[in-house]
Design a protein around this motif. Structure first.
Motif, PDB file in Angstrom:
ATOM      1  N   ARG A 165      88.247  20.658  66.287  1.00 46.06           N
ATOM      2  CA  ARG A 165      89.638  20.311  66.584  1.00 46.06           C
ATOM      3  C   ARG A 165      90.266  21.290  67.576  1.00 46.06           C
ATOM      4  O   ARG A 165      91.439  21.163  67.904  1.00 46.06           O
ATOM      5  CB  ARG A 165      90.461  20.292  65.296  1.00 46.06           C
ATOM      6  N   GLY A 166      89.464  22.256  68.034  1.00 43.04           N
ATOM      7  CA  GLY A 166      89.969  23.226  68.992  1.00 43.04           C
ATOM      8  C   GLY A 166      90.861  24.283  68.396  1.00 43.04           C
ATOM      9  O   GLY A 166      91.594  24.974  69.122  1.00 43.04           O
ATOM     10  N   LEU A 167      90.797  24.446  67.077  1.00 41.38           N
ATOM     11  CA  LEU A 167      91.654  25.418  66.402  1.00 41.38           C
ATOM     12  C   LEU A 167      90.990  26.775  66.227  1.00 41.38           C
ATOM     13  O   LEU A 167      91.642  27.728  65.795  1.00 41.38           O
ATOM     14  CB  LEU A 167      92.064  24.879  65.020  1.00 41.38           C
ATOM     15  N   LEU A 168      89.684  26.844  66.533  1.00 42.00           N
ATOM     16  CA  LEU A 168      88.928  28.067  66.268  1.00 42.00           C
ATOM     17  C   LEU A 168      88.425  28.634  67.588  1.00 42.00           C
ATOM     18  O   LEU A 168      87.269  28.457  67.968  1.00 42.00           O
ATOM     19  CB  LEU A 168      87.759  27.750  65.330  1.00 42.00           C
ATOM     20  N   LYS A 169      89.327  29.311  68.279  1.00 44.34           N
ATOM     21  CA  LYS A 169      88.983  29.907  69.560  1.00 44.34           C
ATOM     22  C   LYS A 169      89.057  31.425  69.441  1.00 44.34           C
ATOM     23  O   LYS A 169      90.049  31.970  68.952  1.00 44.34           O
ATOM     24  CB  LYS A 169      89.939  29.422  70.647  1.00 44.34           C
ATOM     25  N   ALA A 170      88.006  32.097  69.905  1.00 43.45           N
ATOM     26  CA  ALA A 170      87.930  33.549  69.755  1.00 43.45           C
ATOM     27  C   ALA A 170      88.385  34.262  71.016  1.00 43.45           C
ATOM     28  O   ALA A 170      88.092  33.844  72.135  1.00 43.45           O
ATOM     29  CB  ALA A 170      86.502  33.956  69.413  1.00 43.45           C
ATOM     30  N   SER A 171      89.117  35.353  70.823  1.00 46.48           N
ATOM     31  CA  SER A 171      89.494  36.254  71.911  1.00 46.48           C
ATOM     32  C   SER A 171      88.598  37.488  71.858  1.00 46.48           C
ATOM     33  O   SER A 171      88.048  37.826  70.809  1.00 46.48           O
ATOM     34  CB  SER A 171      90.957  36.693  71.746  1.00 46.48           C
ATOM     35  N   PRO A 172      88.447  38.186  72.979  1.00 46.41           N
ATOM     36  CA  PRO A 172      87.648  39.416  72.969  1.00 46.41           C
ATOM     37  C   PRO A 172      88.281  40.456  72.048  1.00 46.41           C
ATOM     38  O   PRO A 172      89.481  40.423  71.768  1.00 46.41           O
ATOM     39  CB  PRO A 172      87.683  39.881  74.428  1.00 46.41           C
ATOM     40  N   MET A 173      87.472  41.412  71.620  1.00 46.97           N
ATOM     41  CA  MET A 173      87.957  42.469  70.744  1.00 46.97           C
ATOM     42  C   MET A 173      88.989  43.336  71.464  1.00 46.97           C
ATOM     43  O   MET A 173      88.817  43.707  72.621  1.00 46.97           O
ATOM     44  CB  MET A 173      86.782  43.326  70.283  1.00 46.97           C
ATOM     45  N   PHE A 174      90.072  43.634  70.788  1.00 46.07           N
ATOM     46  CA  PHE A 174      91.079  44.525  71.360  1.00 46.07           C
ATOM     47  C   PHE A 174      90.560  45.970  71.354  1.00 46.07           C
ATOM     48  O   PHE A 174      89.573  46.287  70.680  1.00 46.07           O
ATOM     49  CB  PHE A 174      92.389  44.420  70.582  1.00 46.07           C
TER      50      PHE A 174
END
Length: 351
Positions: A248-257
């Protein structure tokens, strides 16, 4: 008053119960010491939505198939707790709880197990305390500066605890993905991972993971090339909740801060995200503090083993801490074989 037993098993979770099953079949005198007040091991402390990676029939301890859970292909944690409680009763395993083990010591030709209810002496000890009780938190800059709430996987229970909150979920493994999916319907959730998420094929579940771990162990034991085991397949099992949120496009990962700041987190380019809470899904370490008096731990905090037996203390066996104590030994399906091997080796030595 010091009590005695041929074998003392420390831990009444899945590995301890599997050990008890095989010790009972071999006719040995043993006791299982469990720090928990009730049956179920770590499974009774997980988050509400947690489900197994495999169907019930492929998540069983030796001798007793886990019954299916009505309406669920993959049973939830409460079903596992009920299964483990039934298992220990079915086989009349001698469990004492709550008993906290304080330390294991050499005592002449025996091992002395000090507990908060008095000492035990045994000819062999099986340590099966797992990892849940020792959560790992990475040394990220600014952790002490963050003004919001910080918790680990072991502390998370359900999305309702974070209604209206801005949450950062850290971790690209199964726990991180499942908790991020659990919270994914809240637009104020950010999932961050060290590298892009690696999903296993959707049809892969715990059965394939056990086979991969077993093939790797056999290859290493035979001196062949390392197959990579489970890690070669990916990091995240696409259980239904994860699959739904991902699709559903709800699980998008960002790079580690790169650091935490008083009001949230900051990336290397100076970008910031405001957060009320950070959930660290960053794994665990073996819970081995009770073995410290034996002075066995080496590099990376592990105890060198030959199979399940401690290399420098042949009266000690370790179960359920990861592949180094048996292929997939920290899983329900993988607990039985190492437990069988440990029980047989102890029986041979005692004979």
């Amino acid at each position: 008053m010091t009590r005695t037993s041929q074998v003392v098993v420390i831990g009444g979770g899945q590995s301890g119960l599997a050990a008890g099953y095989h010790l009972r079949r071999l006719g040995l005198d043993f006791v299982i010491l469990d720090a928990q007040t009730t049956a179920g091991g770590a499974w009774q402390h997980t988050w509400d939505s947690l489900h197994l990676f495999s169907p019930a029939a492929y998540s069983s301890l030796p001798g007793r198939l886990m019954p299916p859970q009505a309406g669920q292909e993959y049973p939830d944690a409460q079903h596992v707790v009920e299964y483990l409680a039934d298992y220990e009763k079915r086989y009349e395993l001698p469990i004492e709880r709550p008993v906290r083990v304080l330390g294991v010591h050499r005592d002449g030709g025996l091992l002395r197990v000090e507990t908060d209810s008095g000492p035990w002496r045994a000819r062999a000890v099986i340590s099966a305390t797992g990892t849940w009780w020792r959560p790992f938190l990475p040394a990220v800059p600014g952790r002490g500066d963050f003004g919001g709430r910080q918790l680990h996987t072991v502390d998370y229970r359900s999305p309702k605890c974070f209604t209206g909150r801005r949450v950062i979920v850290v971790g690209g493994g199964n726990s991180g993905a499942q908790i991020a999916a659990d919270l994914a319907h809240d637009p104020e959730v950010t999932w961050v991972t060290q590298r892009p998420p690696r999903y296993l094929d959707d049809e892969v579940d715990g059965r394939a993971l056990f086979d991969a771990a077993t093939a790797r162990r056999r290859a290493l034991d035979a001196g062949r090339t390392d197959t990579g085991g489970v890690a070669s397949l990916g990091d995240i099992v696409a259980v239904p909740s994860v699959r739904e949120a991902r699709d559903r496009g709800l699980l998008k990962a960002s790079p580690m801060f790169t650091r935490l700041v008083p009001g949230g987190v900051e990336w290397a380019d100076g970008t910031r995200a405001v957060a009320d809470a950070v959930i660290w899904c960053t794994g665990f370490r073996p819970a081995l503090s009770h073995l410290a008096p034996l002075q066995l731990r080496g590099r990376r905090g592990r105890i060198a083993t030959a199979g399940t037996r401690a290399a420098d203390e042949p009266r000690l066996h370790l179960l359920g801490y990861g592949d180094w104590t048996g292929p997939a030994s920290a899983t329900l399906i993988g607990a039985g074989r190492p437990a069988r091997d440990a029980a047989r080796e102890i029986a041979d030595v005692l004979a």
